[in-house]
Design a protein around this motif. Structure first.
Motif, short mmCIF file in Angstrom:
data_model
loop_
_atom_site.label_atom_id
_atom_site.label_comp_id
_atom_site.label_asym_id
_atom_site.label_seq_id
_atom_site.Cartn_x
_atom_site.Cartn_y
_atom_site.Cartn_z
N UNK A 145 21.84 -7.16 41.67
CA UNK A 145 21.34 -8.20 40.85
C UNK A 145 20.74 -7.83 39.33
N UNK A 146 20.57 -8.73 38.53
CA UNK A 146 20.65 -8.35 36.99
C UNK A 146 19.08 -7.48 36.86
N UNK A 147 19.44 -6.48 36.03
CA UNK A 147 18.22 -5.66 35.52
C UNK A 147 18.77 -4.83 34.31
N UNK A 148 18.07 -4.44 33.51
CA UNK A 148 18.45 -3.50 32.57
C UNK A 148 17.20 -2.55 31.68
N UNK A 149 17.72 -1.60 31.09
CA UNK A 149 16.73 -0.48 30.78
C UNK A 149 17.06 -0.54 29.08
N UNK A 150 16.12 -0.62 28.31
CA UNK A 150 16.42 -0.49 26.86
C UNK A 150 15.48 0.80 26.58
N UNK A 151 16.14 1.78 25.74
CA UNK A 151 15.55 2.87 25.44
C UNK A 151 15.83 3.46 24.21
N UNK A 152 14.76 4.11 23.46
CA UNK A 152 15.06 5.01 22.38
C UNK A 152 14.47 6.56 23.04
N UNK A 153 14.28 7.26 22.15
CA UNK A 153 13.79 8.62 22.40
C UNK A 153 12.49 8.79 23.02
N UNK A 154 11.83 7.90 22.65
CA UNK A 154 10.29 7.99 23.26
C UNK A 154 9.75 6.65 24.23
N UNK A 155 10.57 5.67 24.10
CA UNK A 155 9.95 4.27 24.82
C UNK A 155 10.95 4.02 25.82
N UNK A 156 10.54 3.41 26.76
CA UNK A 156 11.42 3.02 27.89
C UNK A 156 11.12 1.36 28.57
N UNK A 157 11.93 0.34 28.25
CA UNK A 157 11.43 -0.77 28.55
C UNK A 157 12.58 -1.40 29.73
N UNK A 158 11.77 -1.83 30.62
CA UNK A 158 12.69 -2.59 32.02
C UNK A 158 12.84 -3.94 31.79
N UNK A 159 13.95 -4.62 31.91
CA UNK A 159 13.80 -6.00 31.82
C UNK A 159 14.50 -6.21 33.28
N UNK A 160 13.39 -6.94 33.98
CA UNK A 160 13.59 -7.71 35.33
C UNK A 160 13.60 -6.67 36.40
#
Length: 261
Positions: free
Chosen positions: A39-54
């Motif tokens: 099921x759909x989910x995604x990680x958005x990251x840079x060197x210092x920060x991590x964001x999870x979508x769903x």
């Protein structure tokens, strides 16, 4: 805005996932891992920060495939089970890194409180030991958020008659479960070059999801250069064959696919 983003598509399937229980079609019997969709989910990251979508019902399995590090925010598109059914599985992150901040529109936030009542008792003294400590935040379309150097603009789209959120990160946007979008929302997608967007199947219209042709039309309208189609069913067909049917610059995404923007 962070200069470089790394996106991991943790899941690209629709609500039933692929293989579908009990199905013997070629896709569901395929040995190609690109035909296996959680099921759909995604990680958005840079060197210092991590964001999870769903965080749907497969999120534990999905997060086992990536390094264990702090999640700075969870962005909820909407509160249907296939997108939030795994929130409880985030408890190891709470234990290791502290409370997790969850962001969604007011409808999603209300639904999460109803779905996880043991996480949000009226009397804090009744909080069951060990439950994930989730801090809920109601957000509105177009009101920008920032975490570290990552800036985000929520975008309003319609999932049949339900207003839900897509998210823009600079020149990248992530939209799932969309059926339609008001014309004014296209303004907030102007300049997006990389688009991840839902495309349920090639034909047989659905009341709450757009089809492949709809996703292609959206991508062309905003002039996106690279487009990755998600939230797809087994009706799409075998991955390598289905991709041949798409215009240049557009492809079906697969679980574990990484995109750098």
């Amino acid at each position: 805005m962070s200069k470089s983003l790394h996106i991991t598509l943790l899941g690209t399937g629709t609500s039933q996932g692929v293989p579908v229980l009990g199905c013997e079609c070629d896709v569901c019997r395929s040995q190609d891992p690109r035909d296996h969709r959680l099921r759909c989910a995604a990680l958005i990251e840079d060197e210092h920060t991590r964001i999870l979508i769903d965080a749907g019902p497969d999120i534990r399995q999905q997060l086992l495939q990536v390094p264990f590090r702090k999640i700075d925010a969870v962005l909820v598109t909407h509160a249907h089970y296939d997108h939030v059914g795994g929130m409880d599985d985030l408890r190891p992150y709470c234990k290791a890194f502290g409370d997790i901040n969850i962001f969604g529109n007011e409808t999603a936030i209300v639904s999460l409180r109803q779905m996880l009542p043991y996480c949000f008792p009226k009397d804090a003294s009744l909080l069951y030991p060990g439950v994930p400590k989730l801090k809920l935040h109601s957000i509105k379309p177009h009101e920008k958020l920032s975490f570290g150097e990552i800036e985000i603009t929520p975008i309003s789209v319609m999932h049949d008659k339900l207003p839900i959120l897509g998210y823009r990160f600079g020149k990248f946007a992530y939209i799932t479960d969309m059926k339609s979008m008001d014309n004014e929302e296209y303004t907030y997608l102007s300049g997006v070059k990389v688009l991840v967007v839902n495309a349920l199947r090639f034909d047989k219209p659905h009341h709450s999801h757009q089809l492949v042709d709809d996703a292609i039309a959206l991508a062309q309208k905003i002039n996106a250069q690279k487009v990755y189609l998600i939230h797809v069913t087994h009706d799409i067909g075998i991955h390598c064959e289905a991709n041949k049917k798409l215009p240049e610059g557009i492809c079906f995404a697969y679980d574990g696919m990484c995109i750098d923007v």
